[in-house]
Design a protein around this motif. Sequence first.
Motif, PDB file in Angstrom:
ATOM      1  N   SER A   1       0.835  -1.193   0.000  1.00 11.64           N
ATOM      2  CA  SER A   1       0.000   0.000   0.000  1.00 11.64           C
ATOM      3  C   SER A   1       0.869   1.242   0.000  1.00 11.64           C
ATOM      4  N   GLU A   2       0.425   2.237  -0.710  1.00  5.25           N
ATOM      5  CA  GLU A   2       1.196   3.467  -0.860  1.00  5.25           C
ATOM      6  C   GLU A   2       1.308   4.219   0.455  1.00  5.25           C
ATOM      7  N   SER A   3       0.209   4.224   1.208  1.00  2.93           N
ATOM      8  CA  SER A   3       0.234   4.984   2.449  1.00  2.93           C
ATOM      9  C   SER A   3       0.549   4.062   3.618  1.00  2.93           C
ATOM     10  N   VAL A   4       1.579   4.383   4.337  1.00  2.37           N
ATOM     11  CA  VAL A   4       1.903   3.609   5.522  1.00  2.37           C
ATOM     12  C   VAL A   4       1.346   4.356   6.724  1.00  2.37           C
ATOM     13  N   SER A   5       0.894   3.641   7.718  1.00  6.43           N
ATOM     14  CA  SER A   5       0.509   4.344   8.926  1.00  6.43           C
ATOM     15  C   SER A   5       1.405   3.855  10.051  1.00  6.43           C
ATOM     16  N   ILE A   6       1.987   4.781  10.743  1.00  9.43           N
ATOM     17  CA  ILE A   6       2.977   4.474  11.761  1.00  9.43           C
ATOM     18  C   ILE A   6       2.293   4.431  13.121  1.00  9.43           C
ATOM     19  N   PRO A   7       2.344   3.296  13.788  1.00  3.85           N
ATOM     20  CA  PRO A   7       1.722   3.215  15.102  1.00  3.85           C
ATOM     21  C   PRO A   7       2.405   4.139  16.104  1.00  3.85           C
ATOM     22  N   ASP A   8       1.616   4.748  16.966  1.00  3.35           N
ATOM     23  CA  ASP A   8       2.149   5.674  17.968  1.00  3.35           C
ATOM     24  C   ASP A   8       2.683   4.923  19.181  1.00  3.35           C
ATOM     25  N   THR A   9       3.768   4.185  18.979  1.00  3.62           N
ATOM     26  CA  THR A   9       4.331   3.488  20.124  1.00  3.62           C
ATOM     27  C   THR A   9       5.145   4.480  20.946  1.00  3.62           C
ATOM     28  N   PRO A  10       5.158   4.342  22.255  1.00  2.00           N
ATOM     29  CA  PRO A  10       5.963   5.239  23.083  1.00  2.00           C
ATOM     30  C   PRO A  10       7.424   5.142  22.649  1.00  2.00           C
ATOM     31  N   VAL A  11       8.094   6.269  22.583  1.00  2.00           N
ATOM     32  CA  VAL A  11       9.460   6.266  22.065  1.00  2.00           C
ATOM     33  C   VAL A  11      10.452   5.879  23.157  1.00  2.00           C
ATOM     34  N   ASP A  12      11.243   4.867  22.863  1.00  2.00           N
ATOM     35  CA  ASP A  12      12.350   4.500  23.723  1.00  2.00           C
ATOM     36  C   ASP A  12      13.574   5.246  23.192  1.00  2.00           C
ATOM     37  N   ALA A  13      13.828   6.419  23.764  1.00  2.00           N
ATOM     38  CA  ALA A  13      14.865   7.301  23.229  1.00  2.00           C
ATOM     39  C   ALA A  13      16.245   6.642  23.247  1.00  2.00           C
TER      40      ALA A  13
ATOM     41  N   LEU B   1      12.735   4.669  15.259  1.00  2.00           N
ATOM     42  CA  LEU B   1      13.450   5.823  14.716  1.00  2.00           C
ATOM     43  C   LEU B   1      12.483   6.894  14.221  1.00  2.00           C
ATOM     44  N   THR B   2      11.445   6.449  13.514  1.00  2.00           N
ATOM     45  CA  THR B   2      10.465   7.386  12.959  1.00  2.00           C
ATOM     46  C   THR B   2       9.795   8.200  14.062  1.00  2.00           C
ATOM     47  N   ASN B   3       9.301   7.515  15.081  1.00  2.00           N
ATOM     48  CA  ASN B   3       8.610   8.226  16.162  1.00  2.00           C
ATOM     49  C   ASN B   3       9.567   9.132  16.931  1.00  2.00           C
ATOM     50  N   TRP B   4      10.792   8.689  17.073  1.00  2.00           N
ATOM     51  CA  TRP B   4      11.797   9.492  17.771  1.00  2.00           C
ATOM     52  C   TRP B   4      12.084  10.775  16.985  1.00  2.00           C
ATOM     53  N   LEU B   5      12.319  10.607  15.668  1.00  2.00           N
ATOM     54  CA  LEU B   5      12.622  11.788  14.844  1.00  2.00           C
ATOM     55  C   LEU B   5      11.413  12.714  14.720  1.00  2.00           C
ATOM     56  N   ALA B   6      10.217  12.118  14.688  1.00  2.00           N
ATOM     57  CA  ALA B   6       9.008  12.947  14.579  1.00  2.00           C
ATOM     58  C   ALA B   6       8.875  13.878  15.778  1.00  2.00           C
ATOM     59  N   GLY B   7       9.530  13.519  16.881  1.00  4.12           N
ATOM     60  CA  GLY B   7       9.482  14.375  18.071  1.00  4.12           C
ATOM     61  C   GLY B   7      10.550  15.444  18.085  1.00  4.12           C
ATOM     62  N   LYS B   8      11.413  15.453  17.074  1.00  3.55           N
ATOM     63  CA  LYS B   8      12.487  16.456  17.012  1.00  3.55           C
ATOM     64  C   LYS B   8      11.953  17.725  16.367  1.00  3.55           C
ATOM     65  N   LYS B   9      11.611  18.689  17.204  1.00  2.13           N
ATOM     66  CA  LYS B   9      11.036  19.924  16.670  1.00  2.13           C
ATOM     67  C   LYS B   9      11.863  21.117  17.106  1.00  2.13           C
ATOM     68  N   GLY B  10      13.169  20.989  16.831  1.00  3.04           N
ATOM     69  CA  GLY B  10      14.068  22.123  17.002  1.00  3.04           C
ATOM     70  C   GLY B  10      14.239  22.697  18.391  1.00  3.04           C
ATOM     71  N   ASP B  11      14.477  21.856  19.398  1.00  2.00           N
ATOM     72  CA  ASP B  11      14.730  22.487  20.704  1.00  2.00           C
ATOM     73  C   ASP B  11      16.189  22.490  21.093  1.00  2.00           C
TER      74      ASP B  11
END
Length: 122
Positions: free
Chosen positions: A35-47, A112-122
């Motif tokens: 499928s073209e669209s992937v949906s990423i589960p919102d698993t808690p990020v283990d940094a 990695l995806t969920n971790w990077l998605a939380g990187k909002k320039g701080d």
Amino acid sequence: MQKWIVSGIVTVACLFGIYLLVYDMPNKENAAVPSESVSIPDTPVDADAAMQIYRSNCLSCHGDQLSGGFGPNLTNVGATMDKETIYKQISQGGGGMPKFESKLTEDELITLTNWLAGKKGD
Ligand code: HEC
């Protein structure tokens, strides 16, 4: 008389077979197409886990502290790209970046995806 019954059954069976071929095959083909669209589960990020994966796979290009190098700076990537795009970039690569879909497990890609998605320039 019996011949008619037998050929009747055979005819019905054939029609049913054709029905299955016509109506079932396309579904199977669709299922095989990724499928073209992937949906990423919102698993808690283990940094810690994410950073370990980052260090051994990504740091060489994206730098210590995500500051960039050969690859772009990733400290603000969560604000500029959505999760699906981040996931796609990591799994498929492109633009000089290798693909990681066969080097990392699905779990690692999502971490990695969920971790990077939380990187909002701080
Ligand atoms: C061989 C060097 C290299 C490695 C290793 C690498 N990348 Fe990249 N990465 C790049 C380059 C080059 C780009 C820019 C691609 C483009 O502009 O199309 C990029 C782009 C990205 C982007 C999109 C950033 C943006 O703003 O466009 C993300 C997210 C990313 N990489 C994550 C990762 C992760 C996570 C890893 C480790 C699993 C990784 N990269 C490993 C070179 C690399």
